[in-house]
Design an enzyme around this catalytic site. Structure first.
Site, PDB file in Angstrom:
ATOM      1  N   ASP A 100       0.828  -1.204   0.000  1.00 46.68           N
ATOM      2  CA  ASP A 100       0.000   0.000   0.000  1.00 46.68           C
ATOM      3  C   ASP A 100       0.861   1.253   0.000  1.00 46.68           C
ATOM      4  OD1 ASP A 100       0.785  -0.766   2.673  1.00 46.68           O
ATOM      5  OD2 ASP A 100      -0.587   0.760   3.452  1.00 46.68           O
ATOM      6  N   GLU A 155       0.126  -1.210   5.866  1.00 49.66           N
ATOM      7  CA  GLU A 155       1.188  -0.767   6.775  1.00 49.66           C
ATOM      8  C   GLU A 155       1.134   0.730   7.005  1.00 49.66           C
ATOM      9  OE1 GLU A 155       5.031   0.924   7.971  1.00 49.66           O
ATOM     10  OE2 GLU A 155       3.994   1.250   6.062  1.00 49.66           O
TER      11      GLU A 155
END
Length: 384
Positions: A89, A151
């Site tokens: 991400d 994350e």
């Protein structure tokens, strides 16, 4: 740990080939909060890992987040080995690639959303594994690659799996970007996150102001108290990053809320600051103050195992032809905080060198691709 082969035995590392692979990954935009977009990135990595024979497991996302992908080398059995930890991400919203930060190479600088943090590093680890497959080599230890989807927002759904996976392995290598000209990370501050809510008493701001109790006024005092917790000598920082409140300009505000980010260098300070913030009470007895939260990521402290692992990596870098240094402590958190905290030797910041994480000028340095890929490969080949 010993170096058991020489740099001359390494397969050829092709920086142009690496660049093209990183471009493929960067051009699949994957902001954390868009699970479908993140899963398109997971699809790409899954396909590339499958093509080189990795054993795959994909855990469906939950709570609106993307899927978690693990890929394990076909050799080494089920025994403990090396965990390579990456996230797919980014913080950049869809459209950044087209409108703000297109993929572009300008001499040594290569730009793109998430290229530095951390698709460049994630791809380097995949590329090193692909070179092992190409040259029909196996490593002393099995390697498990774990790609997480969230994350950048604190790994709310993957933390437990990260910790469990770390405990099944001997070492953890994290592909977060390098720092300060190529340094890797051997310690990080812990991250504390809190939410504070104030509830006052609404009233007409003109006709009955005296009957009201302002939640915003109370929160202003709380914010000043929070900001005073910052102490650069001890390494504690406190940041009130978000604030919302009020219903109208002519209404004494009943509600106000803030979100708080703290960074602390040691477990002891993490406990102390958590108790301090959770213990805050109202200045005005007619206003209700509620605080929730705590440790988001524990401090990542350089212990004997981490020091030994770093020394090994430093020897490998010298063999390749560059000096490897470590950042003594950095304020940014990563999933490496989780693995170091459960006692598994962890090296972080093994990704590409560059600058501008999370900005509209995020960039990696092309010159870092070959030496960083070689270092990852040599870690795979030599860790026992």
């Amino acid at each position: 740990m010993t170096v058991n082969s020489t740099a001359s035995n390494q397969p050829k590392i092709d920086a142009e080939e690496i660049l093209e692979g990183i471009r493929r990954w960067v051009e699949i935009e994957s902001p954390s909060h868009d699970a479908a977009a993140v899963n398109r990135m997971v699809d790409q990595v899954e396909s590339e890992m499958k093509a080189i024979g990795a054993k795959l497991e994909r855990v469906p996302g939950r709570d609106g987040w993307g899927d978690i992908l693990t890929a394990r080398t076909p050799w080494g059995g089920d025994g403990p080995g090396i965990l390579v930890l990456s996230h797919l991400d980014t913080v950049h919203p869809i459209g950044t690639l087209k409108d703000i930060l297109p993929f572009k190479k300008d001499e040594d600088k290569v730009f793109g959303p998430g290229i530095y943090d951390m698709k460049g590093g994630a791809y380097l680890a995949y590329y090193a594994y692909r070179h092992l497959v190409r040259t029909a080599k196996e490593t002393p230890l099995p390697i498990t690659f774990m790609f997480v989807p969230e994350e950048e927002v604190g790994s709310p759904t993957s933390q437990k799996m990260i910790e469990q996976m770390a405990l099944k392995n001997k070492y953890v290598l994290v592909t977060e970007p390098a720092r300060d000209g190529g340094k890797i990370v051997t310690s990080r501050k812990g991250v504390l996150r809190f939410e504070m809510q104030c509830e006052g008493r609404p009233a007409h701001a003109g006709a009955q102001h005296q009957d009201g109790r302002s939640a915003i006024k109370e929160m202003a005092k709380q914010i000043l108290r929070l900001e005073e917790l910052t102490n650069y000598e001890t390494g504690v920082t406190c940041n009130v990053g978000l604030i919302t409140g009020g219903t109208g300009i002519n209404v004494v505000p009943q509600h106000c809320s803030i979100e708080i980010d703290m960074r602390v260098p040691t477990p002891e300070l993490a406990e102390e600051m958590t108790a301090t913030v959770l213990g805050f009470t109202a200045f005005d007895p007619d206003v209700k103050v509620t605080v929730s939260g705590g440790i988001n990521r524990p401090p990542y402290v350089k212990d004997e195992g981490i020091a030994k692992l770093f020394d090994h990596a430093k020897d490998l870098a010298a063999e390749i032809g560059f000096e490897l240094q470590d950042v003594k402590i950095t304020g940014g958190g990563s999933d490496g905080n989780f693995t170091a905290a459960v006692g598994v030797p962890t090296l972080d910041g093994l990704g590409v060198d560059g600058r501008g994480a999370h900005t509209d000028y995020e960039q990696m340095y092309y010159s870092s691709l070959e030496p960083r890929a070689k270092l990852m490969l040599r870690l795979f080949e030599t860790l026992q």
